[in-house]
Design a protein around this motif. Structure first.
Motif, PDB file in Angstrom:
ATOM      1  N   GLU A  66      53.244  -6.169 104.173  1.00  0.00           N
ATOM      2  CA  GLU A  66      54.690  -6.394 104.084  1.00  0.00           C
ATOM      3  C   GLU A  66      55.434  -5.050 104.043  1.00  0.00           C
ATOM      4  O   GLU A  66      56.419  -4.851 104.738  1.00  0.00           O
ATOM      5  CB  GLU A  66      54.991  -7.218 102.828  1.00  0.00           C
ATOM      6  N   ALA A  72      56.643 -14.153  93.219  1.00  0.00           N
ATOM      7  CA  ALA A  72      55.812 -15.329  93.522  1.00  0.00           C
ATOM      8  C   ALA A  72      55.174 -15.228  94.906  1.00  0.00           C
ATOM      9  O   ALA A  72      54.005 -15.567  95.088  1.00  0.00           O
ATOM     10  CB  ALA A  72      56.636 -16.605  93.412  1.00  0.00           C
ATOM     11  N   THR A  73      55.926 -14.737  95.889  1.00  0.00           N
ATOM     12  CA  THR A  73      55.419 -14.671  97.262  1.00  0.00           C
ATOM     13  C   THR A  73      55.035 -13.264  97.687  1.00  0.00           C
ATOM     14  O   THR A  73      54.426 -13.078  98.731  1.00  0.00           O
ATOM     15  CB  THR A  73      56.486 -15.181  98.257  1.00  0.00           C
ATOM     16  N   LEU A  74      55.426 -12.281  96.884  1.00  0.00           N
ATOM     17  CA  LEU A  74      55.221 -10.865  97.188  1.00  0.00           C
ATOM     18  C   LEU A  74      55.854 -10.473  98.519  1.00  0.00           C
ATOM     19  O   LEU A  74      55.301  -9.693  99.292  1.00  0.00           O
ATOM     20  CB  LEU A  74      53.738 -10.503  97.140  1.00  0.00           C
ATOM     21  N   CYS A  75      57.032 -11.029  98.768  1.00  0.00           N
ATOM     22  CA  CYS A  75      57.798 -10.677  99.957  1.00  0.00           C
ATOM     23  C   CYS A  75      58.894  -9.678  99.583  1.00  0.00           C
ATOM     24  O   CYS A  75      59.503  -9.777  98.528  1.00  0.00           O
ATOM     25  CB  CYS A  75      58.414 -11.914 100.595  1.00  0.00           C
ATOM     26  N   TRP A 120      61.451  -7.371  94.880  1.00  0.00           N
ATOM     27  CA  TRP A 120      60.507  -8.196  95.624  1.00  0.00           C
ATOM     28  C   TRP A 120      60.404  -9.564  94.970  1.00  0.00           C
ATOM     29  O   TRP A 120      60.575  -9.700  93.763  1.00  0.00           O
ATOM     30  CB  TRP A 120      59.129  -7.550  95.636  1.00  0.00           C
ATOM     31  N   ASP A 121      60.107 -10.576  95.768  1.00  0.00           N
ATOM     32  CA  ASP A 121      59.842 -11.907  95.236  1.00  0.00           C
ATOM     33  C   ASP A 121      58.429 -11.879  94.659  1.00  0.00           C
ATOM     34  O   ASP A 121      57.447 -11.783  95.399  1.00  0.00           O
ATOM     35  CB  ASP A 121      59.951 -12.952  96.350  1.00  0.00           C
ATOM     36  N   HIS A 146      48.514  -8.114 101.146  1.00  0.00           N
ATOM     37  CA  HIS A 146      49.802  -8.649 101.575  1.00  0.00           C
ATOM     38  C   HIS A 146      50.928  -7.648 101.288  1.00  0.00           C
ATOM     39  O   HIS A 146      51.816  -7.452 102.126  1.00  0.00           O
ATOM     40  CB  HIS A 146      50.085  -9.980 100.877  1.00  0.00           C
ATOM     41  N   SER A 174      43.702 -10.033  97.912  1.00  0.00           N
ATOM     42  CA  SER A 174      44.542 -10.593  98.979  1.00  0.00           C
ATOM     43  C   SER A 174      46.020 -10.279  98.738  1.00  0.00           C
ATOM     44  O   SER A 174      46.773 -10.061  99.688  1.00  0.00           O
ATOM     45  CB  SER A 174      44.329 -12.098  99.102  1.00  0.00           C
ATOM     46  N   GLN A 175      46.434 -10.255  97.485  1.00  0.00           N
ATOM     47  CA  GLN A 175      47.826  -9.922  97.175  1.00  0.00           C
ATOM     48  C   GLN A 175      48.115  -8.457  97.489  1.00  0.00           C
ATOM     49  O   GLN A 175      49.176  -8.132  98.032  1.00  0.00           O
ATOM     50  CB  GLN A 175      48.140 -10.211  95.714  1.00  0.00           C
TER      51      GLN A 175
END
Length: 106
Positions: free
Chosen positions: A18, A88-91, A85-86, A14, A10-11
């Motif tokens: 993104e 923790a959130t992978l943003c 990139w963040d 994402h 799932s990561q």
């Protein structure tokens, strides 16, 4: 049988989403190759389980895939950190988003 993994499926999905939204394809390409390595590993495992005479072929491929997978996961982690990139959130960082917006505005 699953390989040890740093990033959950799932990561990876994402990260690809993104990166594609903001047109920063490098992390997405690495994540996509990690998906492919996992699929190759699963295929080899299933094949080796179904066949008794594999002459060590499947084990050799799985061994190589495991090493490559670990290296590609480390590479992805390094790239995400280098780009800010963040984790923790992978943003994606705002700066890369702004760069994309600036390029589209030209």
């Amino acid at each position: 049988m699953e390989m040890p993994s740093v990033f959950a499926t799932s990561q990876l999905a994402h990260i690809i989403e993104e990166a594609m939204i903001y047109q920063c394809v490098c992390p997405a390409q690495v994540a996509q190759h990690i998906f492919s390595l996992r699929e190759l590993y699963r295929y080899q495992y299933a094949c080796s389980s179904a066949r008794t005479e594999d002459f060590g072929v499947h084990a050799r491929i799985m061994e190589s895939v495991q090493r490559t997978h670990a290296e590609m996961e480390q590479c992805l982690s390094d790239v995400l950190i280098a780009e800010g990139w963040d984790i923790a959130t992978l943003c994606m960082p705002e700066g890369l988003r702004q760069l994309r917006d600036d390029l589209l505005a030209e």
